[in-house]
Design a protein around this motif. Structure first.
Motif, PDB file in Angstrom:
ATOM      1  N   ARG A  23      -6.793-100.022 -33.519  1.00 21.40           N
ATOM      2  CA  ARG A  23      -5.958 -99.742 -32.355  1.00 21.40           C
ATOM      3  C   ARG A  23      -5.093-100.923 -31.945  1.00 21.40           C
ATOM      4  O   ARG A  23      -4.641-101.004 -30.811  1.00 21.40           O
ATOM      5  CB  ARG A  23      -6.824 -99.300 -31.172  1.00 21.40           C
ATOM      6  CG  ARG A  23      -7.488 -97.977 -31.436  1.00 21.40           C
ATOM      7  CD  ARG A  23      -8.139 -97.417 -30.217  1.00 21.40           C
ATOM      8  NE  ARG A  23      -9.095 -98.361 -29.631  1.00 21.40           N
ATOM      9  CZ  ARG A  23      -9.918 -98.047 -28.652  1.00 21.40           C
ATOM     10  NH1 ARG A  23      -9.918 -96.844 -28.160  1.00 21.40           N
ATOM     11  NH2 ARG A  23     -10.752 -98.938 -28.163  1.00 21.40           N
ATOM     12  N   ARG A  25      -1.722-103.168 -31.624  1.00 22.24           N
ATOM     13  CA  ARG A  25      -0.367-102.727 -31.278  1.00 22.24           C
ATOM     14  C   ARG A  25       0.457-102.350 -32.519  1.00 22.24           C
ATOM     15  O   ARG A  25       1.129-101.332 -32.547  1.00 22.24           O
ATOM     16  CB  ARG A  25       0.325-103.824 -30.467  1.00 22.24           C
ATOM     17  CG  ARG A  25       1.741-103.480 -30.074  1.00 22.24           C
ATOM     18  CD  ARG A  25       2.382-104.653 -29.335  1.00 22.24           C
ATOM     19  NE  ARG A  25       3.799-104.461 -29.199  1.00 22.24           N
ATOM     20  CZ  ARG A  25       4.390-103.984 -28.115  1.00 22.24           C
ATOM     21  NH1 ARG A  25       3.683-103.652 -27.073  1.00 22.24           N
ATOM     22  NH2 ARG A  25       5.696-103.840 -28.073  1.00 22.24           N
ATOM     23  N   VAL A  28      -0.676 -99.020 -33.920  1.00 23.18           N
ATOM     24  CA  VAL A  28      -0.313 -97.928 -33.011  1.00 23.18           C
ATOM     25  C   VAL A  28       1.176 -97.609 -33.140  1.00 23.18           C
ATOM     26  O   VAL A  28       1.572 -96.439 -33.176  1.00 23.18           O
ATOM     27  CB  VAL A  28      -0.688 -98.288 -31.549  1.00 23.18           C
ATOM     28  CG1 VAL A  28      -0.113 -97.273 -30.569  1.00 23.18           C
ATOM     29  CG2 VAL A  28      -2.199 -98.369 -31.402  1.00 23.18           C
ATOM     30  N   GLY A  32       3.034 -94.352 -34.525  1.00 23.58           N
ATOM     31  CA  GLY A  32       4.078 -93.733 -33.707  1.00 23.58           C
ATOM     32  C   GLY A  32       5.273 -93.299 -34.542  1.00 23.58           C
ATOM     33  O   GLY A  32       5.864 -92.245 -34.296  1.00 23.58           O
ATOM     34  N   ARG A  55      -6.644 -88.755 -35.793  1.00 21.91           N
ATOM     35  CA  ARG A  55      -6.388 -88.865 -34.362  1.00 21.91           C
ATOM     36  C   ARG A  55      -6.336 -87.457 -33.766  1.00 21.91           C
ATOM     37  O   ARG A  55      -6.060 -86.500 -34.462  1.00 21.91           O
ATOM     38  CB  ARG A  55      -5.050 -89.570 -34.085  1.00 21.91           C
ATOM     39  CG  ARG A  55      -5.037 -91.026 -34.489  1.00 21.91           C
ATOM     40  CD  ARG A  55      -5.871 -91.819 -33.513  1.00 21.91           C
ATOM     41  NE  ARG A  55      -5.946 -93.212 -33.835  1.00 21.91           N
ATOM     42  CZ  ARG A  55      -6.967 -93.796 -34.455  1.00 21.91           C
ATOM     43  NH1 ARG A  55      -7.982 -93.081 -34.869  1.00 21.91           N
ATOM     44  NH2 ARG A  55      -6.975 -95.083 -34.666  1.00 21.91           N
ATOM     45  N   SER A  58      -3.973 -85.868 -28.236  1.00 22.56           N
ATOM     46  CA  SER A  58      -3.609 -86.730 -27.107  1.00 22.56           C
ATOM     47  C   SER A  58      -3.040 -88.067 -27.596  1.00 22.56           C
ATOM     48  O   SER A  58      -2.157 -88.644 -26.933  1.00 22.56           O
ATOM     49  CB  SER A  58      -4.810 -86.956 -26.183  1.00 22.56           C
ATOM     50  OG  SER A  58      -5.842 -87.621 -26.867  1.00 22.56           O
ATOM     51  N   SER A  59      -3.494 -88.549 -28.740  1.00 22.65           N
ATOM     52  CA  SER A  59      -2.918 -89.778 -29.319  1.00 22.65           C
ATOM     53  C   SER A  59      -1.475 -89.539 -29.725  1.00 22.65           C
ATOM     54  O   SER A  59      -0.611 -90.409 -29.558  1.00 22.65           O
ATOM     55  CB  SER A  59      -3.724 -90.217 -30.539  1.00 22.65           C
ATOM     56  OG  SER A  59      -5.036 -90.541 -30.194  1.00 22.65           O
ATOM     57  N   VAL A  61       0.558 -87.254 -28.383  1.00 23.29           N
ATOM     58  CA  VAL A  61       1.329 -87.136 -27.138  1.00 23.29           C
ATOM     59  C   VAL A  61       1.636 -88.516 -26.565  1.00 23.29           C
ATOM     60  O   VAL A  61       2.778 -88.802 -26.172  1.00 23.29           O
ATOM     61  CB  VAL A  61       0.561 -86.272 -26.100  1.00 23.29           C
ATOM     62  CG1 VAL A  61       1.235 -86.325 -24.732  1.00 23.29           C
ATOM     63  CG2 VAL A  61       0.443 -84.842 -26.579  1.00 23.29           C
ATOM     64  N   TYR A  62       0.643 -89.408 -26.511  1.00 22.01           N
ATOM     65  CA  TYR A  62       0.826 -90.762 -25.991  1.00 22.01           C
ATOM     66  C   TYR A  62       1.899 -91.499 -26.783  1.00 22.01           C
ATOM     67  O   TYR A  62       2.816 -92.103 -26.212  1.00 22.01           O
ATOM     68  CB  TYR A  62      -0.494 -91.538 -26.050  1.00 22.01           C
ATOM     69  CG  TYR A  62      -0.327 -93.004 -25.743  1.00 22.01           C
ATOM     70  CD1 TYR A  62      -0.246 -93.447 -24.429  1.00 22.01           C
ATOM     71  CD2 TYR A  62      -0.214 -93.944 -26.765  1.00 22.01           C
ATOM     72  CE1 TYR A  62      -0.066 -94.790 -24.137  1.00 22.01           C
ATOM     73  CE2 TYR A  62      -0.037 -95.286 -26.484  1.00 22.01           C
ATOM     74  CZ  TYR A  62       0.031 -95.698 -25.173  1.00 22.01           C
ATOM     75  OH  TYR A  62       0.222 -97.032 -24.893  1.00 22.01           O
ATOM     76  N   SER A  63       1.812 -91.438 -28.118  1.00 18.97           N
ATOM     77  CA  SER A  63       2.782 -92.153 -28.955  1.00 18.97           C
ATOM     78  C   SER A  63       4.183 -91.604 -28.772  1.00 18.97           C
ATOM     79  O   SER A  63       5.149 -92.362 -28.658  1.00 18.97           O
ATOM     80  CB  SER A  63       2.387 -92.056 -30.427  1.00 18.97           C
ATOM     81  OG  SER A  63       1.296 -92.884 -30.691  1.00 18.97           O
ATOM     82  N   LYS A  65       5.382 -90.059 -26.222  1.00 19.26           N
ATOM     83  CA  LYS A  65       5.844 -90.371 -24.870  1.00 19.26           C
ATOM     84  C   LYS A  65       6.359 -91.809 -24.784  1.00 19.26           C
ATOM     85  O   LYS A  65       7.358 -92.084 -24.111  1.00 19.26           O
ATOM     86  CB  LYS A  65       4.694 -90.160 -23.890  1.00 19.26           C
ATOM     87  CG  LYS A  65       5.064 -90.302 -22.439  1.00 19.26           C
ATOM     88  CD  LYS A  65       3.891 -89.921 -21.557  1.00 19.26           C
ATOM     89  CE  LYS A  65       3.471 -91.134 -20.779  1.00 19.26           C
ATOM     90  NZ  LYS A  65       2.309 -90.922 -19.943  1.00 19.26           N
ATOM     91  N   ASN A  66       5.720 -92.723 -25.480  1.00 13.83           N
ATOM     92  CA  ASN A  66       6.070 -94.144 -25.398  1.00 13.83           C
ATOM     93  C   ASN A  66       6.996 -94.623 -26.517  1.00 13.83           C
ATOM     94  O   ASN A  66       7.456 -95.761 -26.485  1.00 13.83           O
ATOM     95  CB  ASN A  66       4.795 -94.988 -25.408  1.00 13.83           C
ATOM     96  CG  ASN A  66       4.012 -94.788 -24.139  1.00 13.83           C
ATOM     97  OD1 ASN A  66       4.512 -95.073 -23.061  1.00 13.83           O
ATOM     98  ND2 ASN A  66       2.814 -94.262 -24.270  1.00 13.83           N
TER      99      ASN A  66
END
Length: 143
Positions: A23, A25, A28, A32, A55, A58-59, A61-63, A65-66
């Motif tokens: 995990r 950066r 991740v 992404g 994964r 939700s992982s 969705v998070y990626s 989104k960011n």
């Protein structure tokens, strides 16, 4: 596009294995890139996309989104993303080549069909206006 192919390209480009359970950066952000291309180039669900790299949805969705923030704040990451984008968008699959070739052949057949129909119509039209040799003789012969 195939999810395995996207994973392979991302892994090769960033020299990582995005299926690993890390995990940090960098990992991740590499995932992404995969999530972004998987979402934009396939019709798979977020759960299926995440499942390919161990994964959950939700992982993903998070990626997603960011992802835009990562691109805007990290110019080096943006450059690397663009390189991966070029690789993925310029590389055509065998199916795409086959589809293009079939499309081309289909269009050529449509054009040939139109030309033949026009030619047949011309012949029919000219055939109605022409008088056969027997008809011409009968015009000159009077009883």
């Amino acid at each position: 596009m195939d999810l395995k192919y996207i994973i392979q390209v991302v892994n090769n480009h960033f020299e990582v294995d995005i299926t690993e359970n890390r995990r940090d950066r960098y990992m991740v952000m590499c995932r992404g890139v995969y999530f972004h291309f998987a979402k934009t180039t396939t019709n798979f669900s977020l759960a299926r996309i995440g499942e390919k790299v161990n994964r959950d949805h939700s992982s993903v969705v998070y990626s997603l989104k960011n992802f835009e923030n990562w691109i805007s704040y990290d110019k080096e990451f943006e450059n690397e993303f663009k390189k991966v984008e070029k690789i993925l968008t310029n590389k055509k699959t065998v199916k795409e080549f086959r589809d293009e070739r079939l499309n081309y052949k289909y269009k050529m057949l449509q054009i040939a069909k139109e030309l033949l129909i026009n030619e047949i119509n011309k012949i029919k039209k000219n055939g109605q206006n022409r008088i056969s040799k027997n008809q011409k003789r009968s015009l000159y012969i009077t009883d």
